[in-house]
Enzyme design. Structure first.
Site, PDB file in Angstrom:
ATOM      1  N   LYS A  16     -41.255 -44.270  26.426  1.00 29.90           N
ATOM      2  CA  LYS A  16     -41.563 -43.704  27.746  1.00 29.90           C
ATOM      3  C   LYS A  16     -40.582 -42.584  28.098  1.00 29.90           C
ATOM      4  CE  LYS A  16     -44.343 -47.312  28.739  1.00 29.90           C
ATOM      5  NZ  LYS A  16     -45.532 -47.240  27.909  1.00 29.90           N
ATOM      6  N   THR A  62     -32.679 -45.046  20.451  1.00 32.18           N
ATOM      7  CA  THR A  62     -33.257 -46.371  20.616  1.00 32.18           C
ATOM      8  C   THR A  62     -33.343 -47.052  19.254  1.00 32.18           C
ATOM      9  OG1 THR A  62     -35.058 -47.579  21.683  1.00 32.18           O
ATOM     10  CG2 THR A  62     -35.679 -45.560  20.539  1.00 32.18           C
ATOM     11  N   LYS A  66     -29.027 -47.472  17.239  1.00 32.97           N
ATOM     12  CA  LYS A  66     -27.892 -47.480  18.169  1.00 32.97           C
ATOM     13  C   LYS A  66     -26.550 -47.678  17.454  1.00 32.97           C
ATOM     14  CE  LYS A  66     -30.491 -48.784  22.282  1.00 32.97           C
ATOM     15  NZ  LYS A  66     -30.646 -49.677  23.422  1.00 32.97           N
ATOM     16  N   ASN A  87     -26.408 -45.295  23.249  1.00 32.81           N
ATOM     17  CA  ASN A  87     -27.806 -44.978  23.577  1.00 32.81           C
ATOM     18  C   ASN A  87     -27.983 -43.555  24.123  1.00 32.81           C
ATOM     19  OD1 ASN A  87     -27.255 -45.105  26.373  1.00 32.81           O
ATOM     20  ND2 ASN A  87     -29.232 -46.069  26.781  1.00 32.81           N
ATOM     21  N   ASN A 151     -25.981 -68.180  24.417  1.00 27.39           N
ATOM     22  CA  ASN A 151     -26.719 -67.627  23.273  1.00 27.39           C
ATOM     23  C   ASN A 151     -27.027 -68.718  22.272  1.00 27.39           C
ATOM     24  OD1 ASN A 151     -27.881 -65.281  22.072  1.00 27.39           O
ATOM     25  ND2 ASN A 151     -26.298 -65.352  20.498  1.00 27.39           N
TER      26      ASN A 151
HETATM   27  P1  NDP Z   1     -31.118 -57.831  19.803  1.00 28.79           P
HETATM   28  O1  NDP Z   1     -32.036 -58.028  18.649  1.00 28.79           O
HETATM   29  O2  NDP Z   1     -29.887 -57.032  19.638  1.00 28.79           O
HETATM   30  O3  NDP Z   1     -30.644 -59.283  20.343  1.00 28.79           O
HETATM   31  C1  NDP Z   1     -31.556 -60.312  20.465  1.00 28.79           C
HETATM   32  C2  NDP Z   1     -30.942 -61.476  21.253  1.00 28.79           C
HETATM   33  O4  NDP Z   1     -31.997 -62.368  21.611  1.00 28.79           O
HETATM   34  C3  NDP Z   1     -29.920 -62.302  20.479  1.00 28.79           C
HETATM   35  O5  NDP Z   1     -28.939 -62.774  21.365  1.00 28.79           O
HETATM   36  C4  NDP Z   1     -30.787 -63.481  19.960  1.00 28.79           C
HETATM   37  O6  NDP Z   1     -30.045 -64.657  19.759  1.00 28.79           O
HETATM   38  C5  NDP Z   1     -31.696 -63.671  21.141  1.00 28.79           C
HETATM   39  N1  NDP Z   1     -32.982 -64.319  20.829  1.00 28.79           N
HETATM   40  C6  NDP Z   1     -34.018 -63.807  20.134  1.00 28.79           C
HETATM   41  N2  NDP Z   1     -35.052 -64.654  20.131  1.00 28.79           N
HETATM   42  C7  NDP Z   1     -34.660 -65.753  20.853  1.00 28.79           C
HETATM   43  C8  NDP Z   1     -35.293 -66.976  21.206  1.00 28.79           C
HETATM   44  N3  NDP Z   1     -36.545 -67.243  20.829  1.00 28.79           N
HETATM   45  N4  NDP Z   1     -34.601 -67.838  21.962  1.00 28.79           N
HETATM   46  C9  NDP Z   1     -33.326 -67.568  22.348  1.00 28.79           C
HETATM   47  N5  NDP Z   1     -32.669 -66.432  22.040  1.00 28.79           N
HETATM   48  C10 NDP Z   1     -33.342 -65.527  21.304  1.00 28.79           C
HETATM   49  O7  NDP Z   1     -32.035 -57.255  20.985  1.00 28.79           O
HETATM   50  P2  NDP Z   1     -31.592 -56.254  22.149  1.00 28.79           P
HETATM   51  O8  NDP Z   1     -30.341 -56.763  22.752  1.00 28.79           O
HETATM   52  O9  NDP Z   1     -31.648 -54.861  21.679  1.00 28.79           O
HETATM   53  O10 NDP Z   1     -32.821 -56.413  23.194  1.00 28.79           O
HETATM   54  C11 NDP Z   1     -32.927 -57.577  23.997  1.00 28.79           C
HETATM   55  C12 NDP Z   1     -34.019 -57.369  25.033  1.00 28.79           C
HETATM   56  O11 NDP Z   1     -33.644 -56.339  25.933  1.00 28.79           O
HETATM   57  C13 NDP Z   1     -35.381 -56.951  24.457  1.00 28.79           C
HETATM   58  O12 NDP Z   1     -36.397 -57.619  25.184  1.00 28.79           O
HETATM   59  C14 NDP Z   1     -35.430 -55.466  24.730  1.00 28.79           C
HETATM   60  O13 NDP Z   1     -36.766 -54.993  24.859  1.00 28.79           O
HETATM   61  C15 NDP Z   1     -34.707 -55.407  26.069  1.00 28.79           C
HETATM   62  N6  NDP Z   1     -34.121 -54.093  26.371  1.00 28.79           N
HETATM   63  C16 NDP Z   1     -34.508 -53.487  27.523  1.00 28.79           C
HETATM   64  C17 NDP Z   1     -33.979 -52.265  27.867  1.00 28.79           C
HETATM   65  C18 NDP Z   1     -34.428 -51.624  29.144  1.00 28.79           C
HETATM   66  O14 NDP Z   1     -34.084 -50.449  29.384  1.00 28.79           O
HETATM   67  N7  NDP Z   1     -35.150 -52.307  30.002  1.00 28.79           N
HETATM   68  C19 NDP Z   1     -32.991 -51.572  27.041  1.00 28.79           C
HETATM   69  C20 NDP Z   1     -32.608 -52.326  25.857  1.00 28.79           C
HETATM   70  C21 NDP Z   1     -33.176 -53.537  25.552  1.00 28.79           C
HETATM   71  P3  NDP Z   1     -29.262 -64.951  18.360  1.00 28.79           P
HETATM   72  O15 NDP Z   1     -27.978 -64.187  18.443  1.00 28.79           O
HETATM   73  O16 NDP Z   1     -29.084 -66.399  18.349  1.00 28.79           O
HETATM   74  O17 NDP Z   1     -30.184 -64.444  17.265  1.00 28.79           O
END
Ligand code: NDP
Length: 269
Positions: A16, A62, A66, A87, A151
């Site tokens: 977007k 993105t 990153k 970012n 986490n």
């Molecule tokens: P990452 O892949 O870096 O991190 C994923 C995280 O989610 C980890 O802590 C992982 O845990 C956890 N996780 C994944 N699946 C599960 C589950 N089923 N149950 C519990 N924990 C889970 O992702 P990002 O940090 O980049 O993105 C996270 C979210 O933030 C996404 O939804 C993304 O779209 C959103 N986002 C939104 C932005 C915005 O501007 N609105 C900007 C950036 C991100 P573990 O360490 O145990 O694997």
């Protein structure tokens, strides 16, 4: 001459950012073009070099670049260093200045757009990935009464919170605890999954915030709603606010975000 900016990612068709920055440029009368670049998965540096050689002044970065951008940068802000991810970049001569506006964008959406102060509040942050790492310092700077990071993989959260005032725990330890603000920074919602968070965390919550955007009522938001939380939000405001921070950094003028948030909002139903 028209200045050039872009977002780089792979895939990038969903982005977007060109719409957001195009709207910002129009409302602030800035002469710029903002495009989307699909970078080769193993070629961030080559793509960034080519963009700069063509006169490009700044990039948003993105997934999955990153961390590549973090390594490419010549100058990192403290919050980008703490987040371990970049970012936004600004190019001046041979320098590649880098920042991470995800966390400040999230804080501004919560405090300014949603009207929920973080100061003095009990805040629960779910997840310890890139977005959560970006949020950690900006959250702590707001002086919450308590910041708990939960986490699935405890060691990741421990490494992220090392040396900060945040407390770390697994999901099991959340049973019976309650918070004022609960933020889902896991990626579970992207697969319509629910992080294993007990409903008790919402018992006294005034805000449940989902970082994923455009997905309507995710399992996390549905659980919060069922538990009685009145104020529910997704990450569309965060997206707009981090973009506004980058725009202000590049152009010296801060755009109003209300128009793009209204246009990009998907109802939470
Ligand atoms: P990452 O892949 O870096 O991190 C994923 C995280 O989610 C980890 O802590 C992982 O845990 C956890 N996780 C994944 N699946 C599960 C589950 N089923 N149950 C519990 N924990 C889970 O992702 P990002 O940090 O980049 O993105 C996270 C979210 O933030 C996404 O939804 C993304 O779209 C959103 N986002 C939104 C932005 C915005 O501007 N609105 C900007 C950036 C991100 P573990 O360490 O145990 O694997």
């Amino acid at each position: 001459m028209t200045d050039t900016y872009a977002v780089i990612g792979n895939p990038i068709s969903h982005t977007k950012s060109p719409f957001i920055h195009g709207s910002f440029a129009a409302t602030t009368a800035q002469d710029l073009v903002y495009t989307a670049i699909e970078g080769p998965l193993d070629g961030f540096a080559v793509a960034a070099d080519a963009f700069r050689a063509g006169g490009g002044l700044g990039l948003n970065i993105t997934a999955p670049f990153k961390l590549d951008a973090f390594r490419y940068a010549t100058d990192l802000t403290e919050r980008a260093r703490r987040a371990g991810a970049v970012n936004a970049m600004k190019f001046v001569g041979k320098r590649a200045y880098a920042d991470n506006f995800d966390g400040v964008g999230l804080v501004r959406d919560i405090t300014h757009n949603l009207g929920c102060a973080l100061q003095g509040q009990r805040v629960l942050l779910l997840g310890a990935g890139g977005a959560a790492r970006g949020a950690l310092l900006p959250f702590l700077e707001q002086n919450p009464a308590q910041l708990v990071v939960a986490n699935r993989t405890l060691a990741t959260a421990q490494a992220m919170a090392l040396g900060t005032a945040a407390r770390v725990c697994g999901y099991g330890e959340l049973v019976g605890q309650s918070f004022d603000i609960v933020v889902n920074a896991t990626s579970a919602s992207l697969r319509a999954e629910l992080p294993p968070v007990p409903a008790s965390v919402f018992a006294q919550a005034r805000l449940a915030y989902e970082l994923a955007y455009g997905k309507g009522l995710t399992p996390f938001l549905r659980l919060a709603q069922t538990a009685g939380v009145v104020l529910l939000a997704d990450g569309v405001g965060m997206l707009a606010e981090q973009a506004a921070e980058a725009f202000a950094w590049w152009r010296g003028v801060r755009p109003d975000t209300a128009g793009v948030i209204a246009k990009l909002t998907v109802p939470l139903v």
